[in-house]
Structures are given as C-alpha cells and as structure tokens.
Motif scaffolding. Structure first.
Motif, mmCIF file in Angstrom:
data_model
loop_
_atom_site.group_PDB
_atom_site.id
_atom_site.type_symbol
_atom_site.label_atom_id
_atom_site.label_comp_id
_atom_site.label_asym_id
_atom_site.label_seq_id
_atom_site.Cartn_x
_atom_site.Cartn_y
_atom_site.Cartn_z
ATOM 1 N N ARG B 112 5.707 71.796 23.176
ATOM 2 C CA ARG B 112 6.487 71.598 21.954
ATOM 3 C C ARG B 112 7.199 72.884 21.557
ATOM 4 O O ARG B 112 6.653 73.974 21.690
ATOM 5 N N ASN B 114 8.839 74.355 18.186
ATOM 6 C CA ASN B 114 8.952 74.136 16.750
ATOM 7 C C ASN B 114 9.653 75.303 16.078
ATOM 8 O O ASN B 114 9.576 76.433 16.551
ATOM 9 N N LEU B 127 10.323 69.964 14.515
ATOM 10 C CA LEU B 127 10.180 69.834 15.955
ATOM 11 C C LEU B 127 11.564 69.849 16.607
ATOM 12 O O LEU B 127 12.409 69.012 16.313
#
Lengths: 632, 326
Positions: B112, B114, B127
């Motif tokens: 991920r 972010n 995100l």
C-alpha cells in the motif's frame, strides 16, 4: 515480582492452589475469549513465546459480525514473556559493551594464529616471539576495554593529610585481567614481577575482599582518623598502617604517614629534634628503597635497579606473599581475585580456569585462555587436547561454545556469536548453521543481516533455507511480491511452480486486471528462467503488448511477432479457462490469415517458423474461440 | 574518539539498540539536537521498549586541541513508541504540526502507498495505491510537492505524481535488488535510488537515475550486470544521501550532467562518499554495521550515524574555510 491474580478464573491454565512458590508471569494477550489453543515455545534466551489462538470462525459468522460493526477482532496473538528478573540494566549493557569491543581483538588474534601456523610449520623461537607479541597486543586492547588505569593525581597542591588517594573503584574484571597479564603475557615484566604485583595491589587491593581486614580498608579507616587525632604516633593503628603499607611496598603512603608524625609539628620541633631526625631518616630510607624495575611512574618513590642479583630476593618475597594468600584460602568469603591469585601462584591452570568461570563468567574464560597458552606448552596441550569426556572437543572449544551460546541468546549480541563459533573446529560450524537457521525472520532488515553472515562464511545451503523461510513467511501473510522475490532468490522452483498454478487462476483477460500484475512482472525481472513456472506471466505480458500493437497499426511484422509469442506460450491451450476473448481471438485469426497470404507475395521473407506452427496456432485459436463462446 | 585525515569521530554508547538517527533543525545557533529511534531489550517485554529520543549535542569543538573537547549527548526528551521504529524523518519546517503543510508518504510491504497528514490531533490517510501484496515497498521519498519515488523488491524504482490519475507515472529500470533508501539532490534535476543485491550476488550497489533518461540507471558503486564497476562495499547499503559537503571534482557542477557526490553506509561498517567515475572516499570503516546516518543540513561537514553495537557516532569533517561560516 508478578503477583498472583486475584481472580483465578481468568487464568488460561488452571494451577493448583498449593503451588505457592511458583512464580507467575501474567500475559496480557487481549484476545477475546473463547481461546481455543495456547502454544508455548522457547524463544531466544530466557524468553518464552506464547501464542493464544481463537477458534476459527465460519466465514458467514465473521461477515455477519463485520457487518454489525464488531469487526477487527484478532484471531490470535503471539507474545513474548521474559522469565526471571533482569539484574540491573546497566550491568547488562556494560557486559554487552565489553562483548562488542572484544570481537575485533579476538578475531585478529585468531587470524594471526592461523597465518603464523602456515608460515612456521614447526614452532621455532622466532614464531614464539612473534606470537607472544601478538598476545601482548591482544591483552592490552582487552585491558583497555575493561576500564582506564587510575592516573596519579594532577592537582598542584596536595593535601598533606590525604595519605591515601581515593580513586574511582576499579572493576574486579579489570583487576583479574591485569593479574593474568602480569603472570602470563608481559615478558618484559617477568624479572620485575614482584614490583608489578606491588603496583597491581596499589590499584586493586580494595577489591580483594569485602569483609576481611585488608591493607586498603585499614588505610581508609586510618585516613578517617587522621583528621581528628592530634598525637598520631600514640595510636597503634598508625604504626600498623605504616607497617602494612610497607609490607606491600606502598612507599608513598609510608613516607606520607611518617611525615605526619608529631615531631614534625612546628611547636614540637625543638624538643623532639632527635626523634624527628630519626623519623625523617626512615622516611628518606623508605623513599630511596631499591626497586627492581625499569622505571617508576610520576609520584612513585624508590630507586630503580635493573640488575639481576636482587631477583632472588624478589622471589623470596613473592613466596611470602604466596604463603599469605594460601592462608587466606581458608576464609570462605574471599573474592574471586584471591582464588585467581592462588591458582596463578600454584601454577594450576585448572584452578585459574575454574576461578575465571565462577567469578567472572564465560566471557572471561574464553578471552583469558588465549593468555594462558603463551608460555607453556603443557597448558597448550591441556587446552587443545580433544577429550572423549567432552564429546571429542577440547577445553578451549568447550568454553568458546559456552560463550557463543550466551551471545546467541540475546537479540543484540547474536550477530557476534559467529566470530567465536567459527574458531571452534569441531562443533562450531554446525552450531552456527543452527543459529542462523533459527533466527526470527519477521523483520526484513534481520533477514538481510542474517544472509550477510551466511555470505561471509560461505554457507550457501543455509542462505537458501533462510530465503525459503522468508518467502513462506511473506507469502503466508499475503505479501505475494515479497514471497515470490525470496523464492526466486532461493531458486525454489517447486514453490514457484506451485504459486504459478495458483496465480494462473487469477490472471484475467480484462485490461484493468492485467495492470495489477505489472508490478509483479517487473519484480520477476527479464530473466524468465529464474522465475520458474511464473515465467508464464512474462509471456502473457509480452503477448498482450504485441496484440496491442497489432490493434494499433496492422503490420506484418507485428502479426508475425504475435504468432511467435503464441507458439512459445501455449497459453491458448490452457485447460482451465480461455485467456482471450472473442474479439481478440478473431483478430488473431485474421492476422494469421494475413500471414498465410503474405507468403504468396514476392517480397515475402521466409521466417524460421516451425513448419507446422501456423496450423497448430490456428487450431489452438479455434479451440479457444469455441471455449470463449461457451463461457460467454 | 578517533581522529584521522582531518576527521574526528566521537562514539557515544547508548546501552540500547539505535535503529535510526537524524539531525533536528536547531532552535538557536548554539543548540544542536539529534533525534534517535531506539529499542531497549533490557526492559520487560510488556512495557514500552521503543522510543524516539531527542539528545542535545554539545560539541565544544576546538580544532586547536581536539583531544580536550568533550562531546556529550544529553538526553532531553523521550517519546515512547508502541512498536520498533523502522524509519525516521524530520520535518523541514519549524511548525509544531504538519498542518497545512506536506503530507508523509507511507509505504509498506503489504503493497500500500498512503499519504498521511496530521489534522487536528488525528492522523488522516489517503490510499494512493494498493497492489494487494503483489508488490512490496520498502522505501519512499518526496521529489517535489506532488511527485515522489518508491522502491522495494524488484527491478526498478517507481515514480509517482499525485496529479496524475492512478498516481504511478513510470518505472525506472535497474537490476534485481532491494531498495532501502532513496534521496534527491538539492537541485531537482536528478534523482537517485539505492539498491543492492544484484542477481546471483549481494554486492552493495548504488544507482542513480536521470529523470530524463529513466531507463538508463547509472552505476555509482558496485558491480553491474556486465561485471564492471567499482565496489565500495560488498554488503547491504542501508542509507544514501547527497553529500553537499564533498566538493565535486567537476567544479562547474551546475552546468555539468555529472551526478553530485553521494554518501552511503553499509552492513560491513563502511561510511563512504562516492562519485561517478571517481575513487570512493572512505570516511569510516567500523567493526560493525552502520545502520543509518544523517548529514547536518546546517553544517554539512558534520555527520551523525548509528552503529550496530548500540552506539551513536558523531563524525566531524574539516570544515571548508569559508563555506562553513557563510
């Protein structure tokens, strides 16, 4: 100490009420009951690993709970419980500081031993001298690590009543090391060994015993008295102090004490002239006492003599000291230093080793054994002889292994254990492999540090194992990219193929899903071979790309390339589901047709396509088309 | 303390593991502070054992008599952290909060990306991308207000632009490696990625990429796929930063396309300055790993580093006659 929880119903494991003395370590797991299973296993050192697992919920139940906003319950937790109370943090940190600092001198000495062994096959006198100098250098660097030597006071104005300089309390470890250096290593000092001992006592006498009357304590007590007493010479402790100090050669203290004699006071000087003359004569005598040594540090009294005849006298005195120590032996509270001194004077290597281990721990034994072997072939044999009773290893190796295990049991020192393990010829390498194999690999940096040690010692098999373990760990936690990376590094084709089969099911034909795979394909790198079964992803990507080219601008080259890719790929014959949709298949079929008709043109360049390639691709495409229809 | 070649290293034992160190922006001209991410193994496991500590640095540095100047790290404050800290960055602004200012890029092995911002006592995150574990990231660095780079497991570096849909702009080609650190030069013309572990070996490698030629990585240190190149260290490279103190050998650096000198630290205890086509300058060769370092932006001659053996090191390089006081 952790207390007994008041409500025993909360305890995971019920314990009998009569077990009063059992130490309890409460575990704050925070896992909601019911707890299905508790796993307990040893972690590093005295740490227990406790895992509390909840029963596996049905998918439907979990979804329901999530829907009701109760989501986020953890399925279990792994915790670490440290057993035993830590004995003061500072001490532990100091122990580690010494451990870190001794790695380089130890490693250097080992490598010098090895290179000397290759240069001089038999022990010659030159190799002995060279070796002795290396050991001396080693001893000095370790000694430096254990603390600084007390420096003489630099203040200009001295307090006449300060007969005894209170310095920062030296450590017994340093005292023990210095003592061994004097007796085993420092050849320059051998003729002056008594004087060395006098110096040593000057610094460390205070450490000899905590309860017995020792000169140091006697003088400290006398020092306190001096401030208040006027006629000091009437006090028997004054004379006792002088004779004690004189007996162990603390001339400066003796002279200072003598000059505190009442006859020196101005109002007394006239009436006690003769007495004063006598005292001063003694003081002068003492301060010019012949000393069998090369030189004296600043502030020390006595006259240096370098000649041999006095040596005999020195020996006699030393025997006296030894006798004194032997008598001390009976006293039960004698500190490790006295025991060590007795062992050294009794020329008993076993006692020396036992005292080192008992009083100063595995670090001391491992490092001081290097000193013991310098001068005596017998000791060398004693330490290096392989023993049946020890499972075929030598005493030297045994102690190194013990120390390495102490290092291995701490998360901050395990990385230096390999230095000691590789110096153990019999079992070192085996234990090193276990150490590296068992390291926790949750932390990405730790994996790399572990692999670095594998590389340093050329442990390729362990390196592969570690990479596989890392791969499984990451794959299990859903980090597919990481997992694949490590499997690829470990050349674990079996697992890569297995993963390929799993991933194949997810690879779709829609463009938005294929985009997701780009990162992974990037990770696999250009070398298809290293990717194992996952190589299909490459081929799939290349195929998709060239198909795109065909769509954009119809050209024979692009069409031909696509066909080639198709032949390599066998994607069309994938049994589970078709990978191309109807439009794509139709496009390919028409391009194939173009290629066939192109053959008839005069400028056609005969490519090296396999003879039956075109027809097999055509057949595959047709099959694919029919399957796509059926699925659609 | 040790001195060599006009350099002075002070070692400050900490009695706990030091995972990262950074200089903090000084409040006044006479105060100097560093932040350190520490992990104490001696405390009980159920209490907090990780923390960010702020130390004041007292370098009463006397070039005439360096042996008598005593450096002291004085612990000023400590903030407990619930878990061990893997990365530490300091804000370039003096504001207490990041409010209204820059966001933090946060990347993870879970794939991920972010953007985290602080708003009214709470953390907000947005995100940018979720690779669902197919790609794992281990390093991130801002390039401009809108652009940043990420690195991780794989063959290149990702270049992101917040203004573009999807964010990902391009992939820079490299060799197989793990990236631990990325830095940008003060001038925004180049960027650098710091990989190592090429296929089949683990020689520490440092690459640079020119933003205009993204598919051509420039090898600064290590051995490339063709077997060429000069290796400064054979092990993992843990951190890299552009070194504004070391004068580039090409004096007209601004106009040249040459890459600025880069400082790196490695698992085998090397702290060195490397430059394209030049022999590396080794600043430190320690017995243990150098896990992190930071060049003081105010006094670029001073470097703080943390050693594997629970020690913070402060390295003072000879200041350049004029620039040090200008």
């Amino acid at each position: 100490m952790p207390g007994r929880p008041s409500d025993t119903k909360d305890a995971l494991v019920p314990f009998p009420p009569e077990a009063e003395t059992v130490p309890l370590y409460p575990v704050q797991h925070g896992v909601k009951p019911p707890i299905f299973r508790v796993f307990v296993s040893w972690s590093r050192g005295n740490v227990l690993q406790v895992a509390c697992i909840r029963p596996i919920e049905d998918e439907s139940v979990r979804e329901e709970r999530n829907g009701a906003g109760e989501g986020g319950d953890i399925g279990g937790k792994v915790m670490e419980v440290k057993l035993g109370a830590s004995d003061g943090n500072v001490e532990e940190a100091e122990r580690r500081r010494i451990a870190y600092g001794s790695v380089a001198p130890f490693a250097l000495l080992q490598s010098r031993r090895n290179s000397l062994a290759t240069i001089y096959r038999v022990s010659s006198s030159s190799s002995v001298t060279e070796w002795w100098q290396h050991v001396l250098e080693y001893s000095k660097s370790i000694s430096e690590l254990l603390g600084n030597t007390a420096l003489p006071s630099s203040s200009v104005i001295e307090d006449p009543k300060m007969v005894f300089q209170a310095t920062a309390r030296p450590t017994p470890l340093k005292a023990a090391w210095q003592l061994m250096e004097i007796f085993y290593v420092d050849r320059h000092s051998f003729p002056w060994i008594l004087e060395c001992l006098v110096d040593w006592l000057g610094e460390y006498d205070g450490l000899l015993s905590d309860t017995e009357v020792i000169v140091h304590r006697k003088l400290v007590k006398l020092q306190e008295k001096l401030v208040n007493v006027q006629v000091i010479e009437d006090d028997s402790e004054y004379w006792e102090g002088i004779s004690s100090a004189l007996s162990i050669g603390w001339l400066e203290v003796v002279v200072k004490l003598l000059r505190l004699h009442g006859s020196y006071q101005l109002d007394q000087l006239d009436s006690r002239e003769t007495e004063n003359g006598l005292v001063e004569a003694v003081a002068v005598l003492v301060s010019t006492m012949p000393r069998m040594r090369l030189d004296l540090p600043m502030g020390k009294l006595g006259q240096c003599y370098r000649t041999k005849p006095d040596f005999v006298k020195g020996l006699e005195e030393m025997e006296g000291l030894a006798q004194k120590c032997m008598q001390l032996k009976q006293c039960p509270t004698s500190s490790g230093l006295v025991g060590l001194l007795i062992g050294i004077l009794g020329e008993s290597t076993e006692v020396v080793m036992a005292e080192c281990l008992k009083s100063f721990g595995p670090w001391m034994v491992t490092h001081s054994l290097e000193l013991l072997t310098t001068d005596s072939d017998q000791t060398e044999i004693l330490l290096h002889e392989e023993r049946y009773s020890l499972g075929g290893i030598s005493i030297m190796e045994l102690h190194r292994l013990i120390y390495a295990q102490v290092l291995s049991s701490h998360p901050l020192t395990w990385q230096i254990a390999p230095t000691y393990l590789v110096s153990c010829p019999k079992q070192g390498l085996g234990l090193l492999e276990i150490l590296l194999y068992k390291q926790p690999l949750q932390n990405h940096v730790m994996i790399l540090k572990n692999l670095e040690i594998c590389r340093l010692y050329e442990l390729e098999r362990i390196s592969s194992c570690v990479k596989e373990i890392a791969g499984i760990y990451h794959w299990k936690h859903g980090r597919k990219g990481c997992g694949i990376y490590w499997f690829q590094q470990a050349h674990d084709e079996a697992r890569l193929n297995h993963i390929a089969q799993k991933l194949f099911e997810c690879v779709g034909i829609a463009d938005e899903t294929s985009k997701r795979w780009e990162g992974l394909i990037e990770l696999l790198g250009p070398e298809v071979e290293s990717a194992g079964g996952l190589g299909f992803l490459h081929k799939y990507q290349n195929f998709k790309k060239s198909l795109q080219k065909v769509k954009d601008a119809s050209s024979t080259d692009a069409a031909q390339q696509t066909v080639e890719l198709l032949i390599q790929v066998k994607l069309l014959n994938w049994r589970d589901r078709p990978l191309l949709n109807v439009t794509e298949t139709n496009l390919l079929l028409s391009k194939l047709q173009e290629l066939s008709t192109a053959k008839l043109r005069p400028e056609f360049y005969q490519s090296d396509l396999p003879p039956r390639a075109l027809s097999s691709v055509r057949l595959a495409l047709a099959t694919n088309l029919s399957r796509t229809f059926l699925e659609g | 303390m040790a001195a060599s070649g006009g350099r002075l290293l002070y070692r400050c034992p900490q009695s706990k593991a030091v995972d990262a160190v950074r200089w903090l922006r000084p409040i006044s001209a006479f105060d100097r502070f560093i932040a350190a991410a520490v992990h104490d193994t001696d405390t009980d496991t159920d209490t907090c054992s990780s923390a960010v500590e702020i130390h004041s640095v007292n370098l009463s540095f006397n070039p005439e008599n360096p042996d008598h100047s005593r450096p002291l790290l004085h612990l000023r404050s400590s903030w407990p952290s619930p878990s061990r800290i893997s990365s530490l960055r300091t804000s370039e602004t003096r504001q207490k909060h990041l409010d209204g200012g820059r966001e933090c890029v946060s990347v993870g092995e879970d794939g991920r990306v972010n953007l985290v911002s602080i708003a009214e006592m709470r953390l907000d995150h947005r995100l940018v991308h979720d690779s669902q574990g197919l790609v794992s990231y281990t390093a991130a660095r801002w390039g401009s207000q809108a652009e940043f780079a990420t690195g991780g497991f794989g063959f290149g570096l990702q270049w992101w632009d917040q203004r573009k849909p999807g964010g990902l702009v391009s992939q820079f080609k490299g060799w197989l490696y793990l990236e631990h650190a990325i830095d940008y030069p003060p001038l925004m013309s180049h960027k650098e990625g710091y990989p190592n572990n090429k296929v089949g070996g683990s020689s520490g490698t440092v690459f640079a990429w020119d933003l205009r030629r993204q598919q051509e990585p420039i090898l600064l240190s290590g051995v490339g796929p063709t077997g060429t190149g000069q290796s400064t260290s054979e092990s993992e490279v843990w951190e890299v930063q552009y070194d504004i103190h070391t004068q580039s050998s090409s004096t007209s650096a601004a106009s040249s396309t040459k890459i600025l000198p880069v400082m790196m630290c490695s698992e085998d205890g090397i702290l060195a300055v490397i430059e394209q086509g030049e022999a590396p300058i080794e600043l430190l060769a320690e017995d243990c790993a150098i896990n992190s370092f930071d060049i003081d932006p105010q006094n670029p001659s001073d470097v703080v580093c943390c050693l594997e053996w629970e020690t913070i090191g402060i390295l003072l390089r000879q200041r350049r006659a004029i620039s040090a006081y200008s």
